[in-house]
Scaffold this motif. Structure first.
Motif, PDB file in Angstrom:
ATOM      1  N   LYS A 139       4.737  -3.978  -6.698  1.00 53.32           N
ATOM      2  CA  LYS A 139       4.519  -4.815  -5.519  1.00 53.32           C
ATOM      3  C   LYS A 139       5.638  -5.844  -5.364  1.00 53.32           C
ATOM      4  O   LYS A 139       5.924  -6.591  -6.302  1.00 53.32           O
ATOM      5  CB  LYS A 139       3.172  -5.535  -5.631  1.00 53.32           C
ATOM      6  CG  LYS A 139       2.830  -6.379  -4.405  1.00 53.32           C
ATOM      7  CD  LYS A 139       1.543  -7.150  -4.605  1.00 53.32           C
ATOM      8  CE  LYS A 139       1.745  -8.376  -5.469  1.00 53.32           C
ATOM      9  NZ  LYS A 139       2.632  -9.401  -4.840  1.00 53.32           N
TER      10      LYS A 139
ATOM     11  N   GLU B 275      -6.493  -5.964  -1.901  1.00 58.06           N
ATOM     12  CA  GLU B 275      -7.693  -6.746  -2.219  1.00 58.06           C
ATOM     13  C   GLU B 275      -7.604  -8.154  -1.653  1.00 58.06           C
ATOM     14  O   GLU B 275      -8.600  -8.687  -1.136  1.00 58.06           O
ATOM     15  CB  GLU B 275      -7.888  -6.798  -3.738  1.00 58.06           C
ATOM     16  CG  GLU B 275      -8.314  -5.486  -4.375  1.00 58.06           C
ATOM     17  CD  GLU B 275      -7.175  -4.483  -4.511  1.00 58.06           C
ATOM     18  OE1 GLU B 275      -7.455  -3.291  -4.760  1.00 58.06           O
ATOM     19  OE2 GLU B 275      -5.988  -4.890  -4.366  1.00 58.06           O
TER      20      GLU B 275
ATOM     21  N   THR C 121       0.858  -1.183   0.000  1.00 62.59           N
ATOM     22  CA  THR C 121       0.000   0.000   0.000  1.00 62.59           C
ATOM     23  C   THR C 121       0.895   1.233   0.000  1.00 62.59           C
ATOM     24  O   THR C 121       2.126   1.129   0.093  1.00 62.59           O
ATOM     25  CB  THR C 121      -0.911   0.053   1.240  1.00 62.59           C
ATOM     26  OG1 THR C 121      -0.087   0.262   2.404  1.00 62.59           O
ATOM     27  CG2 THR C 121      -1.705  -1.243   1.414  1.00 62.59           C
TER      28      THR C 121
ATOM     29  N   TRP D  36       1.115  -9.220  -0.212  1.00 62.97           N
ATOM     30  CA  TRP D  36      -0.242  -9.359  -0.729  1.00 62.97           C
ATOM     31  C   TRP D  36      -0.724  -7.998  -1.222  1.00 62.97           C
ATOM     32  O   TRP D  36      -0.197  -6.959  -0.823  1.00 62.97           O
ATOM     33  CB  TRP D  36      -1.177  -9.838   0.388  1.00 62.97           C
ATOM     34  CG  TRP D  36      -1.350 -11.327   0.437  1.00 62.97           C
ATOM     35  CD1 TRP D  36      -0.609 -12.266  -0.196  1.00 62.97           C
ATOM     36  CD2 TRP D  36      -2.358 -12.032   1.183  1.00 62.97           C
ATOM     37  NE1 TRP D  36      -1.077 -13.525   0.116  1.00 62.97           N
ATOM     38  CE2 TRP D  36      -2.142 -13.406   0.954  1.00 62.97           C
ATOM     39  CE3 TRP D  36      -3.385 -11.632   2.021  1.00 62.97           C
ATOM     40  CZ2 TRP D  36      -2.950 -14.386   1.528  1.00 62.97           C
ATOM     41  CZ3 TRP D  36      -4.188 -12.602   2.601  1.00 62.97           C
ATOM     42  CH2 TRP D  36      -3.982 -13.972   2.351  1.00 62.97           C
ATOM     43  N   THR D  37      -1.741  -8.029  -2.069  1.00 60.76           N
ATOM     44  CA  THR D  37      -2.424  -6.793  -2.420  1.00 60.76           C
ATOM     45  C   THR D  37      -3.440  -6.469  -1.327  1.00 60.76           C
ATOM     46  O   THR D  37      -3.812  -7.326  -0.514  1.00 60.76           O
ATOM     47  CB  THR D  37      -3.151  -6.923  -3.763  1.00 60.76           C
ATOM     48  OG1 THR D  37      -4.201  -7.909  -3.623  1.00 60.76           O
ATOM     49  CG2 THR D  37      -2.200  -7.344  -4.868  1.00 60.76           C
TER      50      THR D  37
END
Length: 283
Positions: A210, A218, A200, A215-216
């Motif tokens: 990333k 989402e 983020t 993780w994303t």
């Protein structure tokens, strides 16, 4: 079945909702047919986020409210609550997610501690205390999701002000859960979201892509929603580098520092490094 508070025409409030985990949560709530209010500090970012969210909302822009809010100031959260109820009606889900992470050491700077605690900890306390009473009085299922951190559990030796704030979020949310489950007629359940490594704006640190281990936002929110369906209080998220099994060993070792009277933060103490490694490997 999804949590009953997450349903068509229900109302969700997400702080820190203009980006990252907050934005991803707002998007999922809208996709579930909810009406969503996002709160954040930057008016331009809020407006852009609201525009993007309107594209996934069943009712378009009518289902999205964006309000500039400093969660460190209770009067601004009171104004947020008033604006949401005037626009959408009663609130069913509150996600106290706003957070910051300026650098700090154990000895300062004082300003970093004051700002981090005012947002990360007091923002959670203000949000819970301002929204919860009306939610409880309705007698309907409701959710309060407070965003914590693994750094508030294992407290690694970096950015202690952040660790202190997130340790406080854990302790406060645990106390809130006990208090609400012993309140007659209360159908509101608090939950502690404990993200893993999530890519983020808060964690990017100048990176534009990333990292493979992250993780994303989402993925994190989808995991959160799945665990809410099962009623988990501690929503301990893995990532692409750290599975739950490793998190469990790290958390158990941190508790063992007290039980076994080891040096503080012995996981990072050179004299204990080999023993920690053996513990993780189950030896």
């Amino acid at each position: 079945m999804p949590h009953p508070a997450i349903a068509k025409d229900q109302v969700a409030v997400v702080t820190g909702g203009a980006s990252g985990i907050g934005f991803a949560a707002a998007k999922r709530f809208l996709q579930a047919g909810m009406k969503v209010a996002i709160a954040d500090l930057n008016a331009d970012h809020l407006a852009r986020a609201a525009e993007l969210l309107a594209h996934v909302a069943g009712g378009g822009a009518d289902d999205v409210l964006a309000k500039e809010t400093d969660v460190a100031k209770p009067d601004q959260l009171e104004a947020l609550r008033a604006a949401v109820t005037a626009r959408f009606g009663d609130v069913d889900v509150v996600m106290n997610n706003a957070g910051i992470e300026p650098p700090s050491t154990a000895l300062g700077p004082r300003e970093a501690y004051e700002r981090i605690l005012s947002v990360n900890l007091w923002g959670v306390i203000h949000g819970s205390q301002i929204f919860a009473p009306d939610m409880i009085a309705r007698g309907r299922p409701g959710l309060i999701i407070n965003t914590g951190s693994k750094q508030g559990i294992t407290t690694p030796p970096r950015n202690p002000a952040y660790n202190v704030s997130k340790a406080g979020v854990k302790a406060y949310t645990e106390a809130l859960a006990h208090e609400l489950r012993t309140t007659e007629g209360c159908a509101v359940t608090p939950h502690l979201l404990i993200p893993g490594f999530v890519f983020t704006a808060l964690t990017a640190r100048g990176r534009s892509e990333k990292p493979a281990g992250a993780w994303t936002a989402e993925q994190t929110v989808d995991f959160m929603l799945a665990r809410l369906e099962d009623g988990d209080f501690y929503i301990l998220c893995p990532d692409n580098d750290v599975p739950r099994s490793l998190d469990e060993r790290r958390i158990a070792w941190a508790a063992g520092d007290i039980i076994d009277n080891r040096p503080a933060l012995s996981r990072w103490h050179p004299a204990w490094a080999d023993r920690f490694r053996a513990f993780v490997e189950g030896k």
